[in-house]
Design a protein around this motif. Sequence first.
Motif, short mmCIF file in Angstrom:
data_model
loop_
_atom_site.label_atom_id
_atom_site.label_comp_id
_atom_site.label_asym_id
_atom_site.label_seq_id
_atom_site.Cartn_x
_atom_site.Cartn_y
_atom_site.Cartn_z
N LEU A 194 12.05 11.30 -0.82
CA LEU A 194 11.51 10.01 -0.39
C LEU A 194 11.09 10.04 1.07
CD1 LEU A 194 10.96 6.96 -0.78
CD2 LEU A 194 13.38 6.56 -0.25
N VAL A 195 11.97 10.55 1.93
CA VAL A 195 11.68 10.59 3.37
C VAL A 195 10.46 11.46 3.66
CG1 VAL A 195 12.55 11.34 5.62
CG2 VAL A 195 14.07 10.11 4.05
N SER A 196 10.38 12.63 3.04
CA SER A 196 9.24 13.51 3.30
C SER A 196 7.94 12.91 2.80
CB SER A 196 9.48 14.89 2.66
OG SER A 196 9.56 14.79 1.25
N SER A 197 8.00 12.17 1.70
CA SER A 197 6.79 11.52 1.16
C SER A 197 6.33 10.40 2.09
CB SER A 197 7.07 10.97 -0.23
OG SER A 197 7.41 12.01 -1.13
N ILE A 198 7.26 9.63 2.62
CA ILE A 198 6.92 8.57 3.57
C ILE A 198 6.28 9.18 4.81
CG2 ILE A 198 7.96 6.88 5.16
CD1 ILE A 198 9.91 6.15 2.90
N SER A 199 6.80 10.31 5.25
CA SER A 199 6.23 10.99 6.42
C SER A 199 4.81 11.46 6.14
CB SER A 199 7.12 12.18 6.80
OG SER A 199 6.57 12.88 7.89
N GLU A 227 0.84 -1.21 0.00
CA GLU A 227 0.00 0.00 0.00
C GLU A 227 0.87 1.26 0.00
OE1 GLU A 227 -4.09 -1.07 2.26
OE2 GLU A 227 -2.30 -1.40 3.47
N VAL A 228 1.94 1.25 0.79
CA VAL A 228 2.87 2.38 0.80
C VAL A 228 3.57 2.49 -0.55
CG1 VAL A 228 4.91 3.38 1.91
CG2 VAL A 228 3.19 2.21 3.30
N TYR A 229 3.95 1.35 -1.11
CA TYR A 229 4.57 1.30 -2.44
C TYR A 229 3.68 1.98 -3.47
CZ TYR A 229 5.98 -1.09 -6.83
OH TYR A 229 6.36 -1.39 -8.12
N ASP A 230 2.40 1.60 -3.48
CA ASP A 230 1.46 2.17 -4.45
C ASP A 230 1.26 3.66 -4.24
OD1 ASP A 230 1.05 -0.22 -5.78
OD2 ASP A 230 -0.76 -0.75 -4.65
N LEU A 231 1.16 4.08 -2.99
CA LEU A 231 0.97 5.50 -2.70
C LEU A 231 2.18 6.32 -3.15
CD1 LEU A 231 -0.65 5.21 0.84
CD2 LEU A 231 -1.73 6.26 -1.17
N LEU A 232 3.37 5.82 -2.90
CA LEU A 232 4.58 6.53 -3.32
C LEU A 232 4.60 6.72 -4.83
CD1 LEU A 232 7.29 4.88 -1.02
CD2 LEU A 232 6.68 7.30 -1.05
N VAL A 279 19.14 2.20 -3.18
CA VAL A 279 19.96 3.41 -3.29
C VAL A 279 21.33 2.98 -3.80
CG1 VAL A 279 20.90 5.42 -2.08
CG2 VAL A 279 18.72 4.42 -1.34
N SER A 280 21.79 3.61 -4.89
CA SER A 280 23.06 3.17 -5.45
C SER A 280 23.77 4.31 -6.16
CB SER A 280 22.83 1.98 -6.37
OG SER A 280 24.06 1.35 -6.64
N VAL A 281 24.53 3.95 -7.20
CA VAL A 281 25.47 4.89 -7.82
C VAL A 281 24.81 6.15 -8.36
CG1 VAL A 281 27.14 3.11 -8.41
CG2 VAL A 281 25.34 3.66 -10.02
N GLY A 282 23.53 6.08 -8.74
CA GLY A 282 22.90 7.22 -9.39
C GLY A 282 22.06 8.11 -8.50
N ASP A 283 22.10 7.89 -7.18
CA ASP A 283 21.22 8.66 -6.28
C ASP A 283 21.93 9.85 -5.66
OD1 ASP A 283 18.61 7.16 -6.15
OD2 ASP A 283 19.99 5.53 -5.72
N ASN A 284 21.10 10.79 -5.15
CA ASN A 284 21.65 11.95 -4.47
C ASN A 284 20.78 12.30 -3.26
OD1 ASN A 284 19.46 13.79 -5.34
ND2 ASN A 284 20.37 13.52 -7.37
N LEU A 285 21.27 13.21 -2.43
CA LEU A 285 20.60 13.53 -1.17
C LEU A 285 19.26 14.22 -1.40
CD1 LEU A 285 21.18 13.04 1.77
CD2 LEU A 285 22.27 15.28 1.90
N LEU A 286 19.13 14.98 -2.47
CA LEU A 286 17.86 15.65 -2.76
C LEU A 286 16.75 14.62 -2.97
CD1 LEU A 286 16.54 18.42 -3.28
CD2 LEU A 286 17.05 18.11 -5.71
N ALA A 287 17.06 13.55 -3.72
CA ALA A 287 16.08 12.49 -3.96
C ALA A 287 15.75 11.76 -2.66
CB ALA A 287 16.61 11.52 -5.00
N ILE A 288 16.76 11.56 -1.82
CA ILE A 288 16.55 10.90 -0.52
C ILE A 288 15.59 11.73 0.33
CG2 ILE A 288 17.66 10.24 1.66
CD1 ILE A 288 18.34 8.28 -0.50
N ASP A 289 15.79 13.03 0.38
CA ASP A 289 14.91 13.90 1.17
C ASP A 289 13.48 13.85 0.66
OD1 ASP A 289 16.58 14.90 3.18
OD2 ASP A 289 17.42 16.43 1.86
#
Length: 485
Positions: free
Chosen positions: A376-381, A339-344, A364-374
């Motif tokens: 993701l985290v804010s969306s999960i919240s 359900e979280v997967y679908d919502l994201l 998370v691997s070679v092509g990621d950056n901190l902006l994308a991480i933030d």
Amino acid sequence: MDVKRQRRAPILEALEEYKEMRIVPFDVPGHKRGKGNRELTEFLGEKCLTIDVNSMKPLDNLCHPISVIKEAEALAADAFGAKHAFLMVGGTTSAVQSMIMVACKRGDKIIMPRNVHKSAINALVVCGAVPVYVNPGINKEVGIPLGMSYEDVKKAILENPDAKAVMVNNPTYYGICSPLKAITELAHEHGMLVLADEAHGTHFYFNDNLPASAMSVGADMASVSMHKTGGSLTQSSLLLINNDVSKGYVRQIINLTQTTSASYLLMSSLDISRRNLALHGKEIFDNVIRMVEYARDEINKIGGYYAFGRELINGDTVFDFDVTKLSVHTREVGLAGIEVYDLLRDEYGIQIEFGDIGNILAIVSVGDNLLAIDRLVSSISEIKRLYAKEDITMMLDHEYIDPEVVMTPQDAFYAPKTSVPIKESCGAVSSEFVMCYPPGIPILAPGERITQDILDYIEYAKDKGCSLTGTQDIDIKNINIVTQL
């Protein structure tokens, strides 16, 4: 590792030289460097289409490499600390199946965890080897299968001294590592090969702050998904061999099923990505580790979610943990992982790797950056704030079900069978797979007894929106069962 040699990318160099030769093509592929399919050329780009070429003398041949591909494989072996490396263009599925078929013939036993990827069990269907399953440990708090216990593997080896090999996930989809070094030493003492499915372990070879790689602990073969965390194109992979495994025989086995029209797009991506990891892997994965640890901390501050990590280590069924895996338990917010997967994906434009009954996984691997991480985290919240449910009493309380194995996968798959409504199949023996994909770990495999627990799990997964695959019936309403045991 010879750093000076690792600066080479022989397949890339050969393709660049070939382009300068301006050869007129009267061979395949038929698009003739993109000229015959303008729409495809406009979509992928002329640069891409001009290197989608056929095997020829200047470019070598993957089925029997003698020049640039041979050199690329030698460089890959050097980078990964292996005796030899094979470039694979059929994905890690092809690599897993090749190493099982190298180790086992029809009737040979292979010891493996039941939470293997479907490609491993498919290999048993093809070659007729007999699985000796070791049920993984279970973490009931997060509802995931763990690694294999050393004592359970030892018991399986002692009870099956004629087994040819032991297969180990290194790591599992969730980042869990078994005691690979100890299992390898034990298996070798009993004359058995050790095969490692390292589909999610490419990065282990390039950073000392990550779990041990298969080659570093003396395993005999490993299948490595360069495309998952190493940066190469989807479907490109490596098969590594070590010790006294015959290079020539492995090539013969690979050539039984691998295409004779190997893609130079895939092979050059392996060549380029290997060079990048060999030269810069440590700093790349230092950065990945920092980003994931940051994300894990921030998600755990939200409350309700549990982004688990090295605290799960128990020295056995969780011998080590891959800290680059961002695995998050979701049930305390009253939502299944799917359900979280679908919502994201649907509400926030974020595509993560998968969601299952109780967890999500972000790669998370070679092509990621901190902006994308933030993001993701804010969306999960925000998902917790907007969609959390108080009543979680109806959440299924398990993720892994111990199978009852009645027949070998090959015997069950090819046995006389009939299709019945899946709801009426309790007590029968399955002739096919049922699995959530991803991750592709079977809920039910050919030759296993269908139980009410399994049917409840399948129904729950359907209700929560998991993508179920494996049966002839695309709607998973009917299942093939064995009619003659």
